[in-house]
Design a protein around this motif. Structure first.
Motif, PDB file in Angstrom:
ATOM      1  N   MET A 186      39.897  44.831  47.386  1.00 48.89           N
ATOM      2  CA  MET A 186      39.656  46.023  48.195  1.00 48.89           C
ATOM      3  C   MET A 186      40.020  45.808  49.664  1.00 48.89           C
ATOM      4  SD  MET A 186      36.045  48.070  48.731  1.00 48.89           S
ATOM      5  CE  MET A 186      35.839  48.279  46.962  1.00 48.89           C
ATOM      6  N   PHE A 187      39.795  44.602  50.174  1.00 48.96           N
ATOM      7  CA  PHE A 187      39.931  44.385  51.618  1.00 48.96           C
ATOM      8  C   PHE A 187      41.172  43.595  52.032  1.00 48.96           C
ATOM      9  CE2 PHE A 187      35.352  45.152  51.090  1.00 48.96           C
ATOM     10  CZ  PHE A 187      35.184  46.164  52.026  1.00 48.96           C
ATOM     11  N   ILE A 188      41.739  42.808  51.138  1.00 54.36           N
ATOM     12  CA  ILE A 188      42.935  42.047  51.506  1.00 54.36           C
ATOM     13  C   ILE A 188      44.172  42.924  51.302  1.00 54.36           C
ATOM     14  CG2 ILE A 188      44.390  40.086  50.886  1.00 54.36           C
ATOM     15  CD1 ILE A 188      41.958  38.486  50.281  1.00 54.36           C
ATOM     16  N   THR A 189      44.961  43.045  52.355  1.00 54.75           N
ATOM     17  CA  THR A 189      46.123  43.946  52.317  1.00 54.75           C
ATOM     18  C   THR A 189      47.437  43.210  52.080  1.00 54.75           C
ATOM     19  OG1 THR A 189      46.321  43.788  54.732  1.00 54.75           O
ATOM     20  CG2 THR A 189      44.983  45.588  53.852  1.00 54.75           C
ATOM     21  N   ILE A 190      47.369  41.917  51.819  1.00 56.32           N
ATOM     22  CA  ILE A 190      48.581  41.137  51.549  1.00 56.32           C
ATOM     23  C   ILE A 190      48.723  40.994  50.034  1.00 56.32           C
ATOM     24  CG2 ILE A 190      49.801  38.986  52.027  1.00 56.32           C
ATOM     25  CD1 ILE A 190      47.916  38.565  54.389  1.00 56.32           C
ATOM     26  N   PRO A 191      49.674  41.689  49.406  1.00 59.38           N
ATOM     27  CA  PRO A 191      49.759  41.713  47.936  1.00 59.38           C
ATOM     28  C   PRO A 191      49.842  40.330  47.304  1.00 59.38           C
ATOM     29  CG  PRO A 191      51.177  43.387  48.882  1.00 59.38           C
ATOM     30  CD  PRO A 191      50.683  42.566  50.023  1.00 59.38           C
ATOM     31  N   PHE A 192      50.676  39.444  47.855  1.00 58.89           N
ATOM     32  CA  PHE A 192      50.874  38.127  47.259  1.00 58.89           C
ATOM     33  C   PHE A 192      49.567  37.339  47.212  1.00 58.89           C
ATOM     34  CE2 PHE A 192      51.970  33.574  47.838  1.00 58.89           C
ATOM     35  CZ  PHE A 192      52.622  33.375  46.631  1.00 58.89           C
ATOM     36  N   VAL A 193      48.798  37.405  48.289  1.00 56.57           N
ATOM     37  CA  VAL A 193      47.515  36.702  48.333  1.00 56.57           C
ATOM     38  C   VAL A 193      46.543  37.309  47.323  1.00 56.57           C
ATOM     39  CG1 VAL A 193      45.511  36.147  49.782  1.00 56.57           C
ATOM     40  CG2 VAL A 193      47.826  36.024  50.738  1.00 56.57           C
ATOM     41  N   THR A 194      46.518  38.635  47.250  1.00 57.20           N
ATOM     42  CA  THR A 194      45.634  39.314  46.301  1.00 57.20           C
ATOM     43  C   THR A 194      45.945  38.906  44.868  1.00 57.20           C
ATOM     44  OG1 THR A 194      45.456  41.212  47.794  1.00 57.20           O
ATOM     45  CG2 THR A 194      44.789  41.550  45.510  1.00 57.20           C
ATOM     46  N   TRP A 195      47.215  38.844  44.518  1.00 60.84           N
ATOM     47  CA  TRP A 195      47.595  38.470  43.159  1.00 60.84           C
ATOM     48  C   TRP A 195      47.128  37.056  42.819  1.00 60.84           C
ATOM     49  CZ3 TRP A 195      53.337  40.210  44.144  1.00 60.84           C
ATOM     50  CH2 TRP A 195      53.341  41.606  44.311  1.00 60.84           C
ATOM     51  N   ILE A 196      47.299  36.136  43.762  1.00 61.57           N
ATOM     52  CA  ILE A 196      46.900  34.746  43.515  1.00 61.57           C
ATOM     53  C   ILE A 196      45.389  34.643  43.332  1.00 61.57           C
ATOM     54  CG2 ILE A 196      46.737  32.447  44.552  1.00 61.57           C
ATOM     55  CD1 ILE A 196      49.473  32.893  45.753  1.00 61.57           C
ATOM     56  N   VAL A 197      44.643  35.336  44.188  1.00 61.98           N
ATOM     57  CA  VAL A 197      43.187  35.242  44.138  1.00 61.98           C
ATOM     58  C   VAL A 197      42.642  35.859  42.858  1.00 61.98           C
ATOM     59  CG1 VAL A 197      41.040  35.965  45.236  1.00 61.98           C
ATOM     60  CG2 VAL A 197      42.932  35.139  46.639  1.00 61.98           C
ATOM     61  N   VAL A 198      43.072  37.084  42.538  1.00 62.54           N
ATOM     62  CA  VAL A 198      42.549  37.735  41.325  1.00 62.54           C
ATOM     63  C   VAL A 198      43.018  37.003  40.072  1.00 62.54           C
ATOM     64  CG1 VAL A 198      42.381  39.986  42.460  1.00 62.54           C
ATOM     65  CG2 VAL A 198      44.451  39.418  41.172  1.00 62.54           C
ATOM     66  N   GLY A 199      44.212  36.407  40.135  1.00 59.50           N
ATOM     67  CA  GLY A 199      44.689  35.613  39.001  1.00 59.50           C
ATOM     68  C   GLY A 199      43.842  34.366  38.799  1.00 59.50           C
ATOM     69  N   ALA A 200      43.500  33.689  39.906  1.00 62.15           N
ATOM     70  CA  ALA A 200      42.659  32.490  39.806  1.00 62.15           C
ATOM     71  C   ALA A 200      41.267  32.836  39.292  1.00 62.15           C
ATOM     72  CB  ALA A 200      42.569  31.811  41.173  1.00 62.15           C
ATOM     73  N   LEU A 201      40.718  33.960  39.746  1.00 60.97           N
ATOM     74  CA  LEU A 201      39.396  34.369  39.279  1.00 60.97           C
ATOM     75  C   LEU A 201      39.435  34.822  37.821  1.00 60.97           C
ATOM     76  CD1 LEU A 201      38.078  36.253  42.445  1.00 60.97           C
ATOM     77  CD2 LEU A 201      37.347  34.038  41.568  1.00 60.97           C
ATOM     78  N   ALA A 202      40.527  35.442  37.408  1.00 60.99           N
ATOM     79  CA  ALA A 202      40.672  35.807  35.989  1.00 60.99           C
ATOM     80  C   ALA A 202      40.749  34.555  35.122  1.00 60.99           C
ATOM     81  CB  ALA A 202      41.926  36.663  35.797  1.00 60.99           C
ATOM     82  N   PHE A 203      41.471  33.545  35.615  1.00 61.15           N
ATOM     83  CA  PHE A 203      41.540  32.267  34.900  1.00 61.15           C
ATOM     84  C   PHE A 203      40.161  31.636  34.788  1.00 61.15           C
ATOM     85  CE2 PHE A 203      41.672  27.638  35.526  1.00 61.15           C
ATOM     86  CZ  PHE A 203      42.264  27.254  34.329  1.00 61.15           C
ATOM     87  N   ALA A 204      39.405  31.609  35.904  1.00 59.16           N
ATOM     88  CA  ALA A 204      38.065  31.012  35.901  1.00 59.16           C
ATOM     89  C   ALA A 204      37.135  31.775  34.962  1.00 59.16           C
ATOM     90  CB  ALA A 204      37.500  31.001  37.321  1.00 59.16           C
ATOM     91  N   THR A 205      37.214  33.106  34.996  1.00 55.13           N
ATOM     92  CA  THR A 205      36.355  33.923  34.135  1.00 55.13           C
ATOM     93  C   THR A 205      36.625  33.641  32.662  1.00 55.13           C
ATOM     94  OG1 THR A 205      36.361  35.681  35.806  1.00 55.13           O
ATOM     95  CG2 THR A 205      35.638  36.277  33.598  1.00 55.13           C
ATOM     96  N   THR A 206      37.893  33.692  32.268  1.00 56.03           N
ATOM     97  CA  THR A 206      38.251  33.514  30.863  1.00 56.03           C
ATOM     98  C   THR A 206      37.948  32.101  30.381  1.00 56.03           C
ATOM     99  OG1 THR A 206      40.026  35.143  31.136  1.00 56.03           O
ATOM    100  CG2 THR A 206      40.139  33.720  29.203  1.00 56.03           C
ATOM    101  N   LEU A 207      38.303  31.098  31.181  1.00 48.90           N
ATOM    102  CA  LEU A 207      38.114  29.711  30.753  1.00 48.90           C
ATOM    103  C   LEU A 207      36.630  29.375  30.588  1.00 48.90           C
ATOM    104  CD1 LEU A 207      39.651  27.060  30.157  1.00 48.90           C
ATOM    105  CD2 LEU A 207      39.251  26.433  32.562  1.00 48.90           C
ATOM    106  N   GLN A 208      35.808  29.762  31.564  1.00 54.84           N
ATOM    107  CA  GLN A 208      34.391  29.419  31.505  1.00 54.84           C
ATOM    108  C   GLN A 208      33.678  30.163  30.382  1.00 54.84           C
ATOM    109  OE1 GLN A 208      32.485  29.342  35.504  1.00 54.84           O
ATOM    110  NE2 GLN A 208      34.577  29.422  36.285  1.00 54.84           N
ATOM    111  N   LEU A 209      34.021  31.440  30.186  1.00 55.30           N
ATOM    112  CA  LEU A 209      33.398  32.189  29.099  1.00 55.30           C
ATOM    113  C   LEU A 209      33.841  31.662  27.736  1.00 55.30           C
ATOM    114  CD1 LEU A 209      33.426  35.915  30.292  1.00 55.30           C
ATOM    115  CD2 LEU A 209      31.451  34.423  29.938  1.00 55.30           C
ATOM    116  N   LYS A 210      35.086  31.236  27.634  1.00 52.17           N
ATOM    117  CA  LYS A 210      35.562  30.698  26.359  1.00 52.17           C
ATOM    118  C   LYS A 210      34.805  29.426  26.004  1.00 52.17           C
ATOM    119  CE  LYS A 210      39.659  29.219  23.822  1.00 52.17           C
ATOM    120  NZ  LYS A 210      41.138  29.034  23.835  1.00 52.17           N
ATOM    121  N   TYR A 211      34.668  28.521  26.974  1.00 53.76           N
ATOM    122  CA  TYR A 211      33.938  27.282  26.708  1.00 53.76           C
ATOM    123  C   TYR A 211      32.473  27.570  26.377  1.00 53.76           C
ATOM    124  CZ  TYR A 211      37.859  24.455  28.384  1.00 53.76           C
ATOM    125  OH  TYR A 211      39.085  23.852  28.518  1.00 53.76           O
ATOM    126  N   ALA A 212      31.889  28.533  27.092  1.00 48.23           N
ATOM    127  CA  ALA A 212      30.476  28.842  26.878  1.00 48.23           C
ATOM    128  C   ALA A 212      30.235  29.455  25.503  1.00 48.23           C
ATOM    129  CB  ALA A 212      29.973  29.786  27.966  1.00 48.23           C
TER     130      ALA A 212
END
Length: 392
Positions: free
Chosen positions: A298-324
């Motif tokens: 919502m607040f970061i206006t730099i597309p490239f940075v936004t993609w990296i951050v949301v991608g990393a958080l999507a990776f963390a979400t999926t990986l941790q939930l899968k292991y759990a």
């Protein structure tokens, strides 16, 4: 006194070892990358905003409210354990030496955040105020001293009142801290008057501790709650063996079960859905990471940075939930039935794909005003799918 020094030293060594054991799972490579990009993007947007910030912007009050409120939350780290109320009772006369070390550690472990906020606010103060560099750095030192008084104030209040009405004590210290910082930023040394008031408040509480026994029960409960909060946080990144997660029905999500048809091959799917929805650790892990991703988008206006951050958080979400969700306990009722072994893995993968779609929708809606927001769902769903397929 030397006995108390040894007791504190041994407990502190064990405490640091326990924290470091779990923190190495928290600050992994992908989290470090996310933090670097968030800091870089935040710093860039902050510098751009400073170029257009109006001169009448109330920086002093905003800084005073943020830092003053933060200073007042100074929960003591005592490392007191349950057996202490028996074994340390004969040494109660030596406990002031122990608590002195506890308050010193509490101060040094908590002072970094408010000081860092003050340092981050220096460019803003230079842009909208006439404070010199020396005056600004004097305020940084003043905030550290104010934190020192707040740490002792909360400890003495808890000692005297056994933790009762701690909210009232914090309100008093919040008001004094905010006024002290605001006065130092606007009227110079007048803020010292409020510092003296806080010092006198501490002095009166400290005098009352001399006639009170050590409140072991309160400090034990406080320490247990503090460590339990840390273990719950660490449990989002790795398995904490002695942590028992709580379970809640969440009847408003019963509609999710209707999407699962009543068939034998859907046994694991129903079990996995119910485990995720009703287990606080799993459910709130997804909620927290989704909210963080949405706020960043919502607040970061730099597309490239936004993609990296949301991608990393999507990776963390999926990986941790899968292991759990894939981790098997000693015994489950589904083990009694002739269900293929791969059924559970397939059910987990199905749930993770649906969760990634929901996460992508939420984050995209929050980023709809940002440039190239339509790339975000592709990144989230793509990263999640790769994580599902490539992780063990």
């Amino acid at each position: 006194m030397n006995n108390m020094h040894n007791v504190w030293a041994k407990r502190f060594e064990h405490y640091i070892g326990e924290v470091m054991k779990y923190m190495r799972f928290v600050f992994t490579g992908h989290i470090a990358i996310v933090l670097v990009f968030i800091a870089g993007a935040g710093g860039y947007q902050y510098s751009e905003w400073l170029k257009v910030v109006p001169t009448d912007f109330p920086a002093e009050w905003i800084i005073a409210i943020m830092i003053g409120a933060l200073l007042a939350f100074s929960r003591p780290v005592t490392l007191i354990k349950e057996p202490d109320q028996v074994y340390l009772l004969p040494l109660e006369s030596q406990m002031p030496g122990y608590f002195k070390k506890a308050m010193n550690w509490t101060f040094w472990s908590q002072v970094l955040v408010p000081v860092a906020l003050c340092i981050i606010a220096i460019p803003l103060l230079k842009a909208v105020t006439e404070l010199s560099a020396a005056e600004i750095w004097m305020n940084v030192l003043f905030i550290a001293i104010l934190k020192w008084f707040n740490v002792r104030g909360e400890f003495y209040y808890r000692y005297v009142n056994r933790g009762h009405s701690i909210g009232l004590d914090r309100v008093v210290r919040i008001v004094i801290s905010i006024l002290a910082i605001q006065m130092m930023l606007t009227n110079g040394l007048i803020g010292i008057v409020f510092l003296i008031m806080l010092g006198f408040y501490n002095f009166t509480l400290q005098k009352r501790t001399q006639n009170n026994p050590v409140p072991y029960e309160h400090f034990i409960r406080l320490e247990q709650n503090r460590m339990m909060s840390f273990y719950r946080f660490a449990n989002y990144f790795t398995d904490v063996p002695h942590l028992k997660g709580s379970v809640k029905r969440r009847a408003w999500l019963d509609i999710a079960y209707k999407a699962i048809s009543f068939k034998k091959e859907n046994t694991q799917a129903f079990l996995i859905y119910r485990t995720f929805i009703r287990t606080d650790d799993h459910f709130y892990l997804w909620v927290r990471l989704t909210v963080i991703s949405a706020i960043i988008a919502m607040f970061i206006t730099i597309p490239f940075v936004t993609w990296i951050v949301v991608g990393a958080l999507a990776f963390a979400t999926t990986l941790q939930l899968k292991y759990a969700l894939m981790s098997a306990g000693d015994f489950r009722m589904d083990m009694l039935y002739p269900i293929p072994k791969d059924t559970r893995k397939q059910a987990v993968a199905k749930l993770l794909r649906q969760l990634s779609i929901v996460q992508a929708i939420i984050v995209t809606l929050c980023a709809v005003m940002q440039p190239q927001f339509y790339i975000i769902p592709v990144v989230i769903i793509g990263v999640s799918e790769l994580t599902i397929r490539m992780s063990k």
